[in-house]
Design a protein around this motif. Structure first.
Motif, PDB file in Angstrom:
ATOM      1  N   ALA A  31      11.480 -11.932 -48.942  1.00  0.00           N
ATOM      2  CA  ALA A  31      11.714 -11.829 -50.190  1.00  0.00           C
ATOM      3  C   ALA A  31      11.943 -13.345 -50.822  1.00  0.00           C
ATOM      4  O   ALA A  31      11.996 -14.106 -50.262  1.00  0.00           O
ATOM      5  N   ASP A  32      11.418 -13.271 -52.132  1.00  0.00           N
ATOM      6  CA  ASP A  32      11.467 -14.611 -52.645  1.00  0.00           C
ATOM      7  C   ASP A  32      12.653 -14.480 -53.850  1.00  0.00           C
ATOM      8  O   ASP A  32      12.656 -13.508 -54.517  1.00  0.00           O
ATOM      9  N   ASP A  33      13.751 -15.438 -53.960  1.00  0.00           N
ATOM     10  CA  ASP A  33      14.830 -15.181 -54.862  1.00  0.00           C
ATOM     11  C   ASP A  33      14.333 -15.416 -56.304  1.00  0.00           C
ATOM     12  O   ASP A  33      15.181 -15.416 -57.277  1.00  0.00           O
ATOM     13  N   ASP A  56       6.219  -4.438 -55.201  1.00  0.00           N
ATOM     14  CA  ASP A  56       6.920  -4.929 -56.676  1.00  0.00           C
ATOM     15  C   ASP A  56       8.049  -3.822 -56.741  1.00  0.00           C
ATOM     16  O   ASP A  56       7.934  -2.699 -56.841  1.00  0.00           O
ATOM     17  N   LEU A  57       9.239  -4.530 -56.883  1.00  0.00           N
ATOM     18  CA  LEU A  57      10.413  -3.897 -56.990  1.00  0.00           C
ATOM     19  C   LEU A  57      10.909  -3.564 -58.340  1.00  0.00           C
ATOM     20  O   LEU A  57      12.101  -2.937 -58.801  1.00  0.00           O
ATOM     21  N   HIS A  58      10.272  -4.091 -59.309  1.00  0.00           N
ATOM     22  CA  HIS A  58      10.790  -4.146 -60.876  1.00  0.00           C
ATOM     23  C   HIS A  58      10.952  -2.666 -61.130  1.00  0.00           C
ATOM     24  O   HIS A  58      11.963  -2.351 -61.812  1.00  0.00           O
ATOM     25  N   VAL A  59      10.115  -1.699 -60.998  1.00  0.00           N
ATOM     26  CA  VAL A  59      10.281  -0.437 -61.387  1.00  0.00           C
ATOM     27  C   VAL A  59      11.343   0.292 -60.478  1.00  0.00           C
ATOM     28  O   VAL A  59      12.378   0.925 -61.325  1.00  0.00           O
ATOM     29  N   PHE A  60      11.533   0.049 -59.451  1.00  0.00           N
ATOM     30  CA  PHE A  60      12.745   0.643 -58.785  1.00  0.00           C
ATOM     31  C   PHE A  60      13.996   0.032 -59.122  1.00  0.00           C
ATOM     32  O   PHE A  60      14.945   0.703 -59.406  1.00  0.00           O
ATOM     33  N   GLY A  62      14.549  -1.393 -62.013  1.00  0.00           N
ATOM     34  CA  GLY A  62      14.705  -1.362 -63.499  1.00  0.00           C
ATOM     35  C   GLY A  62      14.874  -2.709 -64.020  1.00  0.00           C
ATOM     36  O   GLY A  62      15.599  -3.453 -63.616  1.00  0.00           O
ATOM     37  N   GLY A  63      14.004  -2.937 -65.148  1.00  0.00           N
ATOM     38  CA  GLY A  63      14.022  -4.052 -65.851  1.00  0.00           C
ATOM     39  C   GLY A  63      13.201  -5.209 -65.308  1.00  0.00           C
ATOM     40  O   GLY A  63      12.452  -4.963 -64.186  1.00  0.00           O
ATOM     41  N   LYS A  64      12.933  -6.069 -65.774  1.00  0.00           N
ATOM     42  CA  LYS A  64      12.024  -7.392 -65.392  1.00  0.00           C
ATOM     43  C   LYS A  64      12.476  -8.618 -65.229  1.00  0.00           C
ATOM     44  O   LYS A  64      12.156  -9.566 -64.585  1.00  0.00           O
ATOM     45  N   GLU A  65      14.032  -8.529 -65.156  1.00  0.00           N
ATOM     46  CA  GLU A  65      14.795  -9.827 -64.751  1.00  0.00           C
ATOM     47  C   GLU A  65      14.882  -9.968 -63.145  1.00  0.00           C
ATOM     48  O   GLU A  65      14.709  -9.032 -62.341  1.00  0.00           O
ATOM     49  N   GLU A  66      14.915 -11.169 -62.697  1.00  0.00           N
ATOM     50  CA  GLU A  66      14.902 -11.289 -61.214  1.00  0.00           C
ATOM     51  C   GLU A  66      16.041 -10.859 -60.476  1.00  0.00           C
ATOM     52  O   GLU A  66      16.962 -11.071 -61.119  1.00  0.00           O
ATOM     53  N   ALA A  67      15.955 -10.172 -59.293  1.00  0.00           N
ATOM     54  CA  ALA A  67      17.140  -9.822 -58.582  1.00  0.00           C
ATOM     55  C   ALA A  67      17.760 -10.833 -57.881  1.00  0.00           C
ATOM     56  O   ALA A  67      18.833 -10.687 -57.280  1.00  0.00           O
ATOM     57  N   ASP A  68      17.280 -12.040 -57.683  1.00  0.00           N
ATOM     58  CA  ASP A  68      17.705 -13.239 -56.983  1.00  0.00           C
ATOM     59  C   ASP A  68      18.136 -12.783 -55.657  1.00  0.00           C
ATOM     60  O   ASP A  68      19.289 -12.791 -55.012  1.00  0.00           O
ATOM     61  N   ARG A  97      21.164  -9.591 -61.011  1.00  0.00           N
ATOM     62  CA  ARG A  97      21.484  -9.952 -59.586  1.00  0.00           C
ATOM     63  C   ARG A  97      22.447  -9.352 -59.014  1.00  0.00           C
ATOM     64  O   ARG A  97      22.727  -9.414 -57.712  1.00  0.00           O
ATOM     65  N   ARG A  98      23.257  -8.368 -59.661  1.00  0.00           N
ATOM     66  CA  ARG A  98      24.197  -7.643 -58.886  1.00  0.00           C
ATOM     67  C   ARG A  98      23.537  -6.378 -58.218  1.00  0.00           C
ATOM     68  O   ARG A  98      23.683  -5.193 -59.058  1.00  0.00           O
ATOM     69  N   VAL A  99      23.127  -6.677 -57.044  1.00  0.00           N
ATOM     70  CA  VAL A  99      22.332  -5.309 -56.516  1.00  0.00           C
ATOM     71  C   VAL A  99      22.277  -5.391 -55.213  1.00  0.00           C
ATOM     72  O   VAL A  99      22.173  -6.472 -54.462  1.00  0.00           O
ATOM     73  N   LEU A 100      22.443  -4.176 -54.521  1.00  0.00           N
ATOM     74  CA  LEU A 100      22.287  -4.059 -53.078  1.00  0.00           C
ATOM     75  C   LEU A 100      21.420  -2.574 -53.028  1.00  0.00           C
ATOM     76  O   LEU A 100      21.583  -1.767 -53.646  1.00  0.00           O
ATOM     77  N   PHE A 101      20.313  -2.618 -52.374  1.00  0.00           N
ATOM     78  CA  PHE A 101      19.411  -1.759 -52.239  1.00  0.00           C
ATOM     79  C   PHE A 101      18.821  -1.571 -50.889  1.00  0.00           C
ATOM     80  O   PHE A 101      19.018  -2.460 -49.962  1.00  0.00           O
ATOM     81  N   ALA A 102      18.193  -0.455 -50.355  1.00  0.00           N
ATOM     82  CA  ALA A 102      17.677  -0.296 -49.253  1.00  0.00           C
ATOM     83  C   ALA A 102      16.120  -0.015 -49.301  1.00  0.00           C
ATOM     84  O   ALA A 102      15.586   0.655 -50.146  1.00  0.00           O
ATOM     85  N   THR A 103      15.441   0.010 -48.099  1.00  0.00           N
ATOM     86  CA  THR A 103      13.971   0.010 -47.897  1.00  0.00           C
ATOM     87  C   THR A 103      13.943   0.890 -46.565  1.00  0.00           C
ATOM     88  O   THR A 103      14.871   0.882 -45.719  1.00  0.00           O
ATOM     89  N   ARG A 104      13.028   1.837 -46.435  1.00  0.00           N
ATOM     90  CA  ARG A 104      12.742   2.430 -45.107  1.00  0.00           C
ATOM     91  C   ARG A 104      11.188   2.230 -44.715  1.00  0.00           C
ATOM     92  O   ARG A 104      10.368   1.722 -45.637  1.00  0.00           O
ATOM     93  N   ARG A 105      10.876   2.404 -43.532  1.00  0.00           N
ATOM     94  CA  ARG A 105       9.794   2.205 -42.999  1.00  0.00           C
ATOM     95  C   ARG A 105       8.749   3.557 -43.541  1.00  0.00           C
ATOM     96  O   ARG A 105       9.122   4.449 -43.755  1.00  0.00           O
ATOM     97  N   GLY A 106       7.446   2.984 -43.999  1.00  0.00           N
ATOM     98  CA  GLY A 106       6.580   4.045 -44.601  1.00  0.00           C
ATOM     99  C   GLY A 106       6.055   5.041 -43.568  1.00  0.00           C
ATOM    100  O   GLY A 106       5.544   4.527 -42.529  1.00  0.00           O
ATOM    101  N   GLY A 107       5.421   6.075 -43.892  1.00  0.00           N
ATOM    102  CA  GLY A 107       4.993   7.253 -43.052  1.00  0.00           C
ATOM    103  C   GLY A 107       3.435   7.008 -43.349  1.00  0.00           C
ATOM    104  O   GLY A 107       2.878   6.063 -43.736  1.00  0.00           O
TER     105      GLY A 107
END
Length: 304
Positions: A31-33, A56-60, A62-68, A97-107
């Protein structure tokens, strides 16, 4: 413990490497801050990221601001990612920047990583009434510039044997030690439920804050650095027991780096990535470079 240098490598496609994890013995994700994109690289092929694997996480998010994004941790098959949760550099509100999220391995037919659940944006609110909030007023700290004294900046994330998350703070760094918040229910949090925090921990890092933390076996490795500005970094090994002080390791390879991400591969090599946003060739600012010329560095250390 002896630490031997394996090799330094230069990777391209981003500058501000801030969080990373090994996906397997061959690949790692970064990840890049400064941008809300995850990129996948190969250990054995320094250079550009693997084509077609950017997320690209912007859609997931929401918004165009950086999540840092500043920290990542693997719990079971889930990778958690966390933003700094602080204000912007001028102390203005930065809700993205106030975010915690998760990803999973793709099938089959999916990318290597796929967003999971939904982003959580209420971690700080859920701290209300906890001893750590009452003592350090982290919500108030989030209204200050993150590098100012008493500002808020989250930069570390690690799993525990119980499946909890340790959230490491760069700032504030109280006299009693760098702060670790203990999130006990991360899977429920990314499913929309309130966060549940256990007692916080303090780790004596000589007045420094946590830049990265990673569990390895029964203990943890920590990259420590100034809570504000500065380039005095160190690597510590810590048992994870609150009553035991971490041990500072001799890692001369950190010289000249800005270490922001620490992780292990399946073979037990320790990898440290340098946030080189201000150290690009020729002194050119990262944002003025084409993507394929932006670079960050990786060192690999064998623990002997």
């Amino acid at each position: 413990m002896n630490i031997a240098n394996i090799a330094p490598h230069v990777y391209r496609g981003l500058c501000n490497a801030s969080a990373a994890l090994a996906l397997d013995a061959d690949r790692f994700v970064v990840a890049d801050d400064e941008v809300s994109v995850l990129k996948v690289y190969r250990f054995d092929t320094p250079g550009l990221p693997l084509p077609g694997e950017d997320i690209d996480l912007h859609v997931f998010l929401g918004g165009k601001e950086e999540a840092d994004l500043e920290g990542s941790a693997l719990v079971g098959d889930t990778i958690y990612w966390i933003g700094s949760h602080g204000a912007d550099g001028d102390g203005n509100p930065a809700p993205a920047r106030r975010v915690l999220f998760a990803t999973r391995r793709g099938g089959p037919g999916e990318r290597l990583l796929v967003p999971l659940g939904r982003p959580c944006r209420r971690l700080l609110d859920d701290l209300a009434g906890t001893p750590v909030q009452q003592r350090y007023d982290l919500l108030g700290a989030a209204s200050k510039a993150p590098k100012d004294p008493g500002g808020l900046s989250i930069e570390g994330l690690a799993d525990t044997p119980e499946g909890h998350l340790l959230i490491g703070l760069r700032n504030p760094a109280p006299a009693e030690g760098a702060l670790l918040l203990v999130l006990e229910n991360p899977a429920e949090v990314v499913d929309g439920k309130p966060a549940r925090f256990g007692p916080h921990l303090s780790v004596d890092l000589g007045g420094q804050g946590i830049r990265s933390i990673e569990r390895h076996g029964d203990g943890y490795f920590i990259v420590a650095g100034p809570p504000g500005k500065g380039k005095e970094f160190a690597v510590y090994r810590w048992s994870g027991l609150p009553e035991e002080r971490p041990r500072k390791l001799d890692v001369p390879q950190l010289s000249g780096l800005n270490p922001e991400a620490l992780f292990f591969d399946p073979d037990g090599l320790l990898h440290i990535l340098s946030d080189d946003g201000k150290d690009q060739p020729g002194g050119v600012k990262c944002k003025h470079l084409p993507a394929d010329q932006r670079q960050f560095r990786r060192i690999a250390l064998a623990l002997g």
